[in-house]
Design a protein around this motif. Sequence first.
Motif, short mmCIF file in Angstrom:
data_model
loop_
_atom_site.label_atom_id
_atom_site.label_comp_id
_atom_site.label_asym_id
_atom_site.label_seq_id
_atom_site.Cartn_x
_atom_site.Cartn_y
_atom_site.Cartn_z
N TYR A 93 0.81 -1.21 0.00
CA TYR A 93 0.00 0.00 0.00
C TYR A 93 0.85 1.27 0.00
N LYS A 94 2.11 1.14 0.45
CA LYS A 94 2.97 2.32 0.52
C LYS A 94 3.31 2.88 -0.85
N ILE A 95 3.33 2.00 -1.87
CA ILE A 95 3.69 2.47 -3.21
C ILE A 95 2.62 3.41 -3.75
N VAL A 96 1.37 3.23 -3.33
CA VAL A 96 0.30 4.12 -3.76
C VAL A 96 0.55 5.53 -3.23
N ILE A 97 0.98 5.62 -1.99
CA ILE A 97 1.28 6.93 -1.40
C ILE A 97 2.45 7.58 -2.11
N ARG A 98 3.49 6.79 -2.41
CA ARG A 98 4.66 7.35 -3.11
C ARG A 98 4.29 7.82 -4.51
N MET A 99 3.47 7.06 -5.23
CA MET A 99 3.06 7.47 -6.57
C MET A 99 2.21 8.74 -6.52
N TRP A 100 1.40 8.88 -5.48
CA TRP A 100 0.56 10.08 -5.35
C TRP A 100 1.43 11.33 -5.23
N HIS A 101 2.55 11.21 -4.53
CA HIS A 101 3.43 12.36 -4.35
C HIS A 101 4.39 12.56 -5.53
N LEU A 102 4.78 11.48 -6.21
CA LEU A 102 5.81 11.58 -7.24
C LEU A 102 5.25 11.62 -8.66
N SER A 103 4.30 10.77 -8.97
CA SER A 103 3.79 10.69 -10.34
C SER A 103 2.38 10.12 -10.32
N ARG A 104 1.39 10.98 -10.29
CA ARG A 104 0.01 10.54 -10.16
C ARG A 104 -0.49 9.81 -11.41
N TRP A 105 0.15 10.06 -12.54
CA TRP A 105 -0.24 9.34 -13.75
C TRP A 105 -0.02 7.85 -13.58
N ASP A 106 0.98 7.45 -12.81
CA ASP A 106 1.27 6.03 -12.62
C ASP A 106 0.22 5.33 -11.78
N LEU A 107 -0.63 6.10 -11.12
CA LEU A 107 -1.74 5.48 -10.40
C LEU A 107 -2.75 4.84 -11.34
N VAL A 108 -2.80 5.33 -12.59
CA VAL A 108 -3.77 4.80 -13.55
C VAL A 108 -3.45 3.35 -13.91
N PRO A 109 -2.23 3.02 -14.40
CA PRO A 109 -1.95 1.60 -14.67
C PRO A 109 -1.98 0.74 -13.42
N TRP A 110 -1.60 1.31 -12.25
CA TRP A 110 -1.68 0.53 -11.01
C TRP A 110 -3.12 0.16 -10.72
N THR A 111 -4.03 1.12 -10.86
CA THR A 111 -5.44 0.87 -10.57
C THR A 111 -6.03 -0.12 -11.56
N VAL A 112 -5.70 0.04 -12.84
CA VAL A 112 -6.21 -0.88 -13.86
C VAL A 112 -5.73 -2.30 -13.58
N SER A 113 -4.44 -2.43 -13.29
CA SER A 113 -3.88 -3.74 -13.00
C SER A 113 -4.52 -4.35 -11.75
N PHE A 114 -4.65 -3.57 -10.70
CA PHE A 114 -5.20 -4.06 -9.44
C PHE A 114 -6.66 -4.47 -9.58
N VAL A 115 -7.48 -3.59 -10.15
CA VAL A 115 -8.92 -3.84 -10.22
C VAL A 115 -9.24 -5.00 -11.15
N LEU A 116 -8.63 -5.02 -12.34
CA LEU A 116 -8.94 -6.08 -13.30
C LEU A 116 -8.40 -7.43 -12.83
N CYS A 117 -7.21 -7.45 -12.24
CA CYS A 117 -6.68 -8.71 -11.72
C CYS A 117 -7.54 -9.24 -10.57
N LEU A 118 -8.09 -8.33 -9.79
CA LEU A 118 -8.88 -8.72 -8.63
C LEU A 118 -10.29 -9.17 -9.04
N CYS A 119 -10.90 -8.42 -9.96
CA CYS A 119 -12.31 -8.66 -10.28
C CYS A 119 -12.53 -9.56 -11.49
N LEU A 120 -11.60 -9.56 -12.42
CA LEU A 120 -11.78 -10.38 -13.61
C LEU A 120 -10.81 -11.55 -13.63
N ASP A 121 -9.62 -11.31 -14.15
CA ASP A 121 -8.64 -12.37 -14.29
C ASP A 121 -7.26 -11.75 -14.38
N ILE A 122 -6.26 -12.45 -13.91
CA ILE A 122 -4.89 -11.92 -13.91
C ILE A 122 -4.43 -11.62 -15.33
#
Length: 615
Positions: A417-446
Amino acid sequence: MDRSGYEPLDGDTSYAEAESPGATLVGVVGKHVRNTFPILKWAPHYNLQTLRGDVIAGLTVGLMVVPQALAYASVAGFKLNPQYGLYSSVAGPFIYCILGTSKDITLGPTAIMCLLVSNVAAADTSSGLGDIHKAVLLSILSGLIQLAMGILRLGMIVEFISIPVISGFTSAAAITIGMGQVKHILGEGSVRRPFLQCVQDTFQKIGETRTWDLVMGLCCIVLLLCLQKLKTKYGNGSSMLSRTLWLMGTARNAVLAIIAGLVGYAVKSSRHSNALLLVGHFPGGLPPFESPGLTSSDFSSLGSTAVVVALIGFLESIAIGKAFARQNAYEIDASQELIAIGTTNIFSSFIKAFPATGSFSRTAVNAQSGVRTPAGGILTGMVVLFALRFLTEYFQYIPESALGAIIITAVAHMFDYKIVIRMWHLSRWDLVPWTVSFVLCLCLDIQYGVTSAVGLCILFLLYKAARPNHEKMVLMDATDHFVDVDIEALDEQPEGCMLRFGSNLLFPAMGGIKDTVTSAVKKSNCRAFFFDFVNVHIVDFSGCQSLLELAQSLQRGNVRPIFFNVRPKVQELLEHAGVTAHARIYSSETAAIQAARLYPEFETSAAALQKIPMN
């Protein structure tokens, strides 16, 4: 030799003569053989001190891998066939000793690999009997892909998978794996595997919770956490007590398996024989060696999954290997690692094993135990073989809740969870692929999650290549250098405008450059436009053609195009492309400004241009 006792790859001088201008064919072949079989680099330097470190580390990791392998078999869908987890731990240590380039990595089943296997092998979750044939086919297919990538030296392909994508995927995998083991802690029946259905089934069956299994599971989690805490806090000293606590903390899974097995045996022998759900009897002995039965149809049915398994397996292993290589000051060869992992998975398919890769937890223990070379894996493999041959009849008394506790504590650290905080401060654009990867892997398929997030990252890269950050400045009458001001806010007409290219001039970026220059000329009404090439190392054909068209367009509008800080190779390309017939090139910013002021008139004839000094 480096401080870890393992000779770095680039520290081997035994074949230095093969790199000399007069290298013989024998020397070149010898170098190639040593690069293909890295054991030939460190084996000649092997000694008793090195053997001591490898024996201690190999035995320690062996005590850790046996209970983990039993537990991971359940994650892969083989709850009633835990021997397949042990089979998957056999080949890796021996093959990696010959082909691997890291002294620390240990190959075997991991939580993520088992989760990927479960998507295709655990077809019948209610019976607990996974489809071992599919798992074996997945092993050989992913191994063939990894081996081919290694031979073609494609180890660099992993660099296209960004850290946010990896973090999102591993975090989702940790939650999915952990949630899948809750049923063992509660003693519930089978639940469906997709995460959302797993959560739904777990809560619907909460009334089926078995008290003894719940108590056993919670006690095992607490014991594992306590042993880990004791190791961290008190296991760093040199006293006998500290060493004992360190060993117990390192081999905590084995300690738990022994204690839980004794409890399971006592319960099974009492009048409450059904109070705990136990692993139960399963076939022992060494794994049979037989063909995996690969057919052409298997490529179409499992091909896409095998590609994901091959990439994720390599990514997991190389990330671990690079981390420990930096820590212990040696280098690893990514393509050779592909060959080692691919060969392991191909061979493993002949002994009914599912895909293996580098394990972070076991690799960390291996390094902390003082391993000196990959030979430590031989002892680890021997421990697994010993367990298969002599100990399987005792494993049947281990409670399922204890194995569930081992997995839950093993994957807990994977959720970052710490990487989310670091991305928020350093590069918020990187939260987009993180969120896509996390949500789709969790809800659909890896597979969908990883491929979608990687595709999104590639789109980001293409956008950045097409629209790099160029710096715009203007030249005012009262200054001898360019100043950074907003062109639209100027009260007077500047002498000229300047664009400092932020990257190489490649075809995706040229359209944006043309638009930027055209807009600046219209807003400023300048008579000279300067281009700073200080950051430009490469110009492709489209870049040269676009610069030529841009220079011609500026000339038609009575604006002088002026280039400076152009590197010799780039200037040569511009000359061949005919750009220098329409733009002047100067060595520095000062020379360009002086020339522009010395010859303010817009000159187009060849004779007039020859009067203007260049460089």
